[in-house]
Design an enzyme around this catalytic site. Structure first.
Site, PDB file in Angstrom:
ATOM      1  N   SER A  11       9.267  -7.538  67.266  1.00 39.67           N
ATOM      2  CA  SER A  11       9.316  -7.827  68.538  1.00 39.67           C
ATOM      3  C   SER A  11       9.401  -6.896  69.776  1.00 39.67           C
ATOM      4  CB  SER A  11      10.513  -8.692  68.900  1.00 39.67           C
ATOM      5  OG  SER A  11      11.687  -7.935  68.658  1.00 39.67           O
ATOM      6  N   GLY A  12       9.630  -7.272  71.077  1.00 38.71           N
ATOM      7  CA  GLY A  12       9.833  -6.314  71.915  1.00 38.71           C
ATOM      8  C   GLY A  12      10.933  -5.278  71.781  1.00 38.71           C
ATOM      9  N   HIS A  13      11.904  -5.864  71.208  1.00 40.57           N
ATOM     10  CA  HIS A  13      12.978  -4.892  70.771  1.00 40.57           C
ATOM     11  C   HIS A  13      12.772  -4.135  69.780  1.00 40.57           C
ATOM     12  CE1 HIS A  13      17.261  -3.824  70.159  1.00 40.57           C
ATOM     13  NE2 HIS A  13      17.298  -4.122  68.918  1.00 40.57           N
ATOM     14  N   GLY A  65      17.288  -8.304  68.388  1.00 42.79           N
ATOM     15  CA  GLY A  65      18.395  -8.324  69.384  1.00 42.79           C
ATOM     16  C   GLY A  65      19.348  -9.346  69.462  1.00 42.79           C
ATOM     17  N   HIS A 129      36.112   6.731  76.726  1.00 41.29           N
ATOM     18  CA  HIS A 129      36.737   7.382  75.282  1.00 41.29           C
ATOM     19  C   HIS A 129      37.659   6.323  74.681  1.00 41.29           C
ATOM     20  CE1 HIS A 129      40.653   7.126  77.854  1.00 41.29           C
ATOM     21  NE2 HIS A 129      39.665   7.192  78.723  1.00 41.29           N
ATOM     22  N   HIS A 138      26.556  -6.119  71.079  1.00 41.20           N
ATOM     23  CA  HIS A 138      25.598  -5.498  71.795  1.00 41.20           C
ATOM     24  C   HIS A 138      26.050  -5.251  73.159  1.00 41.20           C
ATOM     25  CE1 HIS A 138      21.084  -6.490  73.379  1.00 41.20           C
ATOM     26  NE2 HIS A 138      21.445  -5.301  73.743  1.00 41.20           N
ATOM     27  N   ILE A 159      24.046  -7.237  80.835  1.00 40.74           N
ATOM     28  CA  ILE A 159      23.482  -6.274  81.531  1.00 40.74           C
ATOM     29  C   ILE A 159      24.308  -6.102  83.016  1.00 40.74           C
ATOM     30  CG2 ILE A 159      21.905  -7.839  82.844  1.00 40.74           C
ATOM     31  CD1 ILE A 159      19.905  -5.461  82.516  1.00 40.74           C
TER      32      ILE A 159
END
Length: 210
Positions: A11-13, A65, A129, A138, A159
């Site tokens: 796929s695009g991923h 994804g 950290h 993800h 996002i």
């Protein structure tokens, strides 16, 4: 027999993952896909999954994804896995990243952080950290986790989301785009807004692998 490297998913991923693998000077034998839509991807041959015959030396990375689908592919196949880290990522030598994980361009992972198996650290995200990310997590582009954040299996941080320090996020959680997380999040919750609030819960049965 020489090790051969394969990518699962065209796929695009898969294209982005292939680009990272190639930039790391790893020669990819083929990309496997259950329903191939093209003969090649970034000049790499694309083959139907059913045509593949496994050998013990082969190494895979799952370029899918969806966290739950990625888990199902891993658990339904006896693959050995490698990890893919973009050359422009900044990874502390005191961080740990396990097999099958993809780290995309401009990612920052700081000291003391532990990243599990088959995670996606997407473009430009920051994992500060002493964070702990369990398997199949993800972290989406430009999301930021402050220090000492824990993220459970299969959760997705959307996002541009921000998570303040010392937060615990449960498993199979969805954090919406741009959300600001300022308190702990229970398993399966869907959180949106600033400050983040729970609007519903994901169905636990959806994430079970039979």
């Amino acid at each position: 027999m020489n090790t051969q490297y394969y990518i699962f998913g065209a796929s695009g991923h898969g294209k982005v993952v292939a680009d990272i693998v190639l930039s790391a000077k790893i020669q990819v034998t083929a990309i496997l896909d259950d329903r191939p839509q093209a003969d090649t991807l970034l000049h790499i041959p694309v083959h139907a999954t059913a045509s593949y015959t496994s050998t013990p030396e082969d190494q895979f990375i799952i370029a899918i994804g969806s966290n739950e689908v990625r888990k199902k592919v891993v658990e339904q196949n006896e693959f050995s896995f490698f990890k893919a880290i973009a050359p422009t990522a900044s990874i502390s030598s005191f961080a740990e990243i396990e097999e099958g994980t993809v780290v995309m361009p401009q990612v920052v992972v700081n000291a003391g952080t532990q990243i599990g198996k088959h995670c996606i650290l997407n473009s430009g995200c920051v994992v500060e950290h002493d964070c702990v990310l369990e398997d199949y997590v993800h972290i989406s582009p430009n999301a930021a986790l402050a220090g000492h954040v824990s993220v459970g299996e299969g959760s997705q941080i959307g996002i541009g989301a921000s998570v303040i320090q010392c937060i615990t996020i449960g498993k199979w959680v969805t954090i919406g785009a741009g959300t600001v997380v300022i308190k702990d999040v229970p398993d399966y919750a869907v959180v949106v807004g600033n400050p983040g609030r729970i609007i519903k819960y994901n169905d636990p049965d959806f994430y079970r692998v039979d």
